[in-house]
Design a protein around this motif. Sequence first.
Motif, PDB file in Angstrom:
ATOM      1  N   SER A   1      22.913   6.924 -41.351  1.00 10.41           N
ATOM      2  CA  SER A   1      23.373   7.613 -40.132  1.00 10.41           C
ATOM      3  C   SER A   1      24.871   7.533 -39.919  1.00 10.41           C
ATOM      4  N   GLY A   2      25.534   6.728 -40.691  1.00 12.50           N
ATOM      5  CA  GLY A   2      26.975   6.527 -40.490  1.00 12.50           C
ATOM      6  C   GLY A   2      27.245   5.194 -39.806  1.00 12.50           C
ATOM      7  N   THR A   3      26.543   4.974 -38.691  1.00 11.85           N
ATOM      8  CA  THR A   3      26.609   3.679 -37.990  1.00 11.85           C
ATOM      9  C   THR A   3      25.223   3.426 -37.369  1.00 11.85           C
ATOM     10  N   LEU A   4      24.987   2.173 -37.005  1.00 17.58           N
ATOM     11  CA  LEU A   4      23.720   1.890 -36.298  1.00 17.58           C
ATOM     12  C   LEU A   4      23.751   2.555 -34.921  1.00 17.58           C
ATOM     13  N   GLY A   5      24.949   2.620 -34.345  1.00 12.33           N
ATOM     14  CA  GLY A   5      25.088   3.262 -33.031  1.00 12.33           C
ATOM     15  C   GLY A   5      24.668   4.719 -33.089  1.00 12.33           C
ATOM     16  N   LYS A   6      25.080   5.405 -34.155  1.00 20.57           N
ATOM     17  CA  LYS A   6      24.730   6.820 -34.300  1.00 20.57           C
ATOM     18  C   LYS A   6      23.209   6.957 -34.491  1.00 20.57           C
ATOM     19  N   ALA A   7      22.645   6.027 -35.272  1.00 18.46           N
ATOM     20  CA  ALA A   7      21.194   6.067 -35.489  1.00 18.46           C
ATOM     21  C   ALA A   7      20.466   5.927 -34.151  1.00 18.46           C
ATOM     22  N   PHE A   8      20.928   4.999 -33.317  1.00 17.07           N
ATOM     23  CA  PHE A   8      20.271   4.814 -32.018  1.00 17.07           C
ATOM     24  C   PHE A   8      20.487   6.027 -31.109  1.00 17.07           C
ATOM     25  N   GLN A   9      21.730   6.535 -31.083  1.00 19.93           N
ATOM     26  CA  GLN A   9      22.015   7.727 -30.248  1.00 19.93           C
ATOM     27  C   GLN A   9      21.112   8.886 -30.644  1.00 19.93           C
ATOM     28  N   ASP A  10      20.940   9.092 -31.955  1.00 22.90           N
ATOM     29  CA  ASP A  10      20.089  10.198 -32.419  1.00 22.90           C
ATOM     30  C   ASP A  10      18.651  10.008 -31.942  1.00 22.90           C
ATOM     31  N   GLU A  11      18.172   8.761 -32.036  1.00 22.69           N
ATOM     32  CA  GLU A  11      16.794   8.507 -31.589  1.00 22.69           C
ATOM     33  C   GLU A  11      16.669   8.729 -30.081  1.00 22.69           C
ATOM     34  N   LEU A  12      17.714   8.356 -29.340  1.00 19.72           N
ATOM     35  CA  LEU A  12      17.670   8.529 -27.883  1.00 19.72           C
ATOM     36  C   LEU A  12      17.663  10.023 -27.530  1.00 19.72           C
ATOM     37  N   ALA A  13      18.511  10.785 -28.222  1.00 16.38           N
ATOM     38  CA  ALA A  13      18.560  12.230 -27.949  1.00 16.38           C
ATOM     39  C   ALA A  13      17.204  12.870 -28.279  1.00 16.38           C
ATOM     40  N   ARG A  14      16.604  12.417 -29.390  1.00 19.51           N
ATOM     41  CA  ARG A  14      15.313  12.985 -29.809  1.00 19.51           C
ATOM     42  C   ARG A  14      14.219  12.627 -28.798  1.00 19.51           C
ATOM     43  N   ALA A  15      14.219  11.364 -28.371  1.00 21.45           N
ATOM     44  CA  ALA A  15      13.200  10.930 -27.404  1.00 21.45           C
ATOM     45  C   ALA A  15      13.382  11.682 -26.081  1.00 21.45           C
ATOM     46  N   ASP A  16      14.636  11.863 -25.655  1.00 21.23           N
ATOM     47  CA  ASP A  16      14.892  12.588 -24.393  1.00 21.23           C
ATOM     48  C   ASP A  16      14.362  14.019 -24.487  1.00 21.23           C
ATOM     49  N   ARG A  17      14.533  14.609 -25.680  1.00 27.42           N
ATOM     50  CA  ARG A  17      14.076  15.991 -25.887  1.00 27.42           C
ATOM     51  C   ARG A  17      12.548  16.051 -25.925  1.00 27.42           C
ATOM     52  N   GLU A  18      11.971  15.189 -26.727  1.00 24.99           N
ATOM     53  CA  GLU A  18      10.524  15.272 -26.964  1.00 24.99           C
ATOM     54  C   GLU A  18       9.691  14.769 -25.794  1.00 24.99           C
ATOM     55  N   LEU A  19      10.274  13.839 -25.027  1.00 24.66           N
ATOM     56  CA  LEU A  19       9.512  13.281 -23.903  1.00 24.66           C
ATOM     57  C   LEU A  19      10.060  13.792 -22.568  1.00 24.66           C
ATOM     58  N   ALA A  20      10.614  15.003 -22.602  1.00 22.10           N
ATOM     59  CA  ALA A  20      11.174  15.580 -21.366  1.00 22.10           C
ATOM     60  C   ALA A  20      10.109  15.528 -20.269  1.00 22.10           C
ATOM     61  N   GLY A  21      10.492  15.075 -19.101  1.00 23.65           N
ATOM     62  CA  GLY A  21       9.514  14.945 -18.006  1.00 23.65           C
ATOM     63  C   GLY A  21       9.131  13.493 -17.793  1.00 23.65           C
ATOM     64  N   GLU A  22       9.313  12.658 -18.832  1.00 28.01           N
ATOM     65  CA  GLU A  22       9.037  11.222 -18.671  1.00 28.01           C
ATOM     66  C   GLU A  22      10.202  10.562 -17.949  1.00 28.01           C
ATOM     67  N   VAL A  23       9.977   9.380 -17.389  1.00 29.83           N
ATOM     68  CA  VAL A  23      11.092   8.657 -16.755  1.00 29.83           C
ATOM     69  C   VAL A  23      12.067   8.207 -17.850  1.00 29.83           C
ATOM     70  N   PRO A  24      13.384   8.081 -17.507  1.00 28.15           N
ATOM     71  CA  PRO A  24      14.382   7.769 -18.537  1.00 28.15           C
ATOM     72  C   PRO A  24      14.065   6.486 -19.316  1.00 28.15           C
ATOM     73  N   GLU A  25      13.492   5.470 -18.642  1.00 30.41           N
ATOM     74  CA  GLU A  25      13.237   4.212 -19.369  1.00 30.41           C
ATOM     75  C   GLU A  25      12.132   4.363 -20.416  1.00 30.41           C
ATOM     76  N   ALA A  26      11.243   5.346 -20.223  1.00 31.96           N
ATOM     77  CA  ALA A  26      10.197   5.576 -21.224  1.00 31.96           C
ATOM     78  C   ALA A  26      10.826   6.183 -22.486  1.00 31.96           C
ATOM     79  N   CYS A  27      11.782   7.107 -22.292  1.00 30.43           N
ATOM     80  CA  CYS A  27      12.488   7.718 -23.439  1.00 30.43           C
ATOM     81  C   CYS A  27      13.314   6.651 -24.152  1.00 30.43           C
ATOM     82  N   PHE A  28      13.963   5.804 -23.366  1.00 30.28           N
ATOM     83  CA  PHE A  28      14.783   4.732 -23.935  1.00 30.28           C
ATOM     84  C   PHE A  28      13.906   3.794 -24.767  1.00 30.28           C
ATOM     85  N   ARG A  29      12.743   3.462 -24.239  1.00 33.22           N
ATOM     86  CA  ARG A  29      11.840   2.559 -24.965  1.00 33.22           C
ATOM     87  C   ARG A  29      11.386   3.187 -26.281  1.00 33.22           C
TER      88      ARG A  29
END
Length: 316
Positions: A122-150
């Motif tokens: 991913s380039g950095t671990l930070g980028k890997a985490f950011q990508d996962e967060l963006a994906r979770a936010d997209r795929e779990l739209a409607g869930e509370v933010p902490e569920a996407c973060f988890r």
Amino acid sequence: MKRSVRERKRDVAVKAALDLVRERADLSARRNADPVAFVHLQKTHEDREIVGLLAAVCAFGNVTTIRQKLGELLHLIGPSPARAADAPEALFERLAGFRHRLFRGEDLARLLVGARRVQQASGTLGKAFQDELARADRELAGEVPEACFREALARFCDRIRAEGGFSKSGIPDPSRRRGPAHLLSDVRAGSASKRLLLFLRWMVRPADGIDLGLWSVPTTRLLIPVDVHIHKLSRNLGLATRGDLSWKTCVEITKALARLDPDDPTRYDFSLCHMGMVQRCPSKADAARCEGCGVQSVCIHWSLPRVLAPRVGQPP
Ligand code: SF4
């Protein structure tokens, strides 16, 4: 739910007390006595990420032992832990015979190799985490933010496990050792996952002498890392009502702290940790043991009228 004037006044008083604890603490002494000191010693971004993960994963039990073991471990690994993980065979050899609590050297070598491969992909671990967060936010739209973060954190850990050759249940091992399974906690199972949340705090919160501010993730997404001391103090300050050490309790405490600083709730983790270290909190009004406690003025055992006291031990 709208908070009453008295409750809002109490929030202001708790914030003032926690801010004062931080103001009076010697930050550099605290850093030097903490596993995060090893992260600050690293010269490159890639080593800070890798050592940050390693130090957080090893951070349970007595802090003096943790620091001693981390020093030993980093000496065995060599000057660049990230580069050392590029040569798995040599790394496994260097760490053979190392032990820290549940972990053997080979377990930690797997973690390093897995994290390094994710970092490189991913380039950095930070980028890997950011990508996962963006994906979770997209795929779990409607869930509370902490569920996407988890879910993002769970997927980030899944990637490291897959690259490192271990799983949530460890590795096929006839001795049935628990070490590999405990490297990265299973956040989907609802555990408090203190070590992972600590790693994220170090990486995400702005550089302040303790945290490093390496990742571009909003501080509003972080959850406070909760152990028994933080949990106890949070209950004594009326920030937690739940009696269990769980992900839900981390969310409850973080939401309470967001009333004190909506932009950066986990900044108060420092004050709570500091209180946990310097005060042998009895969780009851005990004049001798509470003497000098920086949050005595807002502790429910000393200050809170019954009408405002949270029903400790009961769900909110
Ligand atoms: S005043 Fe006493 S009981 Fe309250 S948090 Fe401080 S040490 Fe603990």
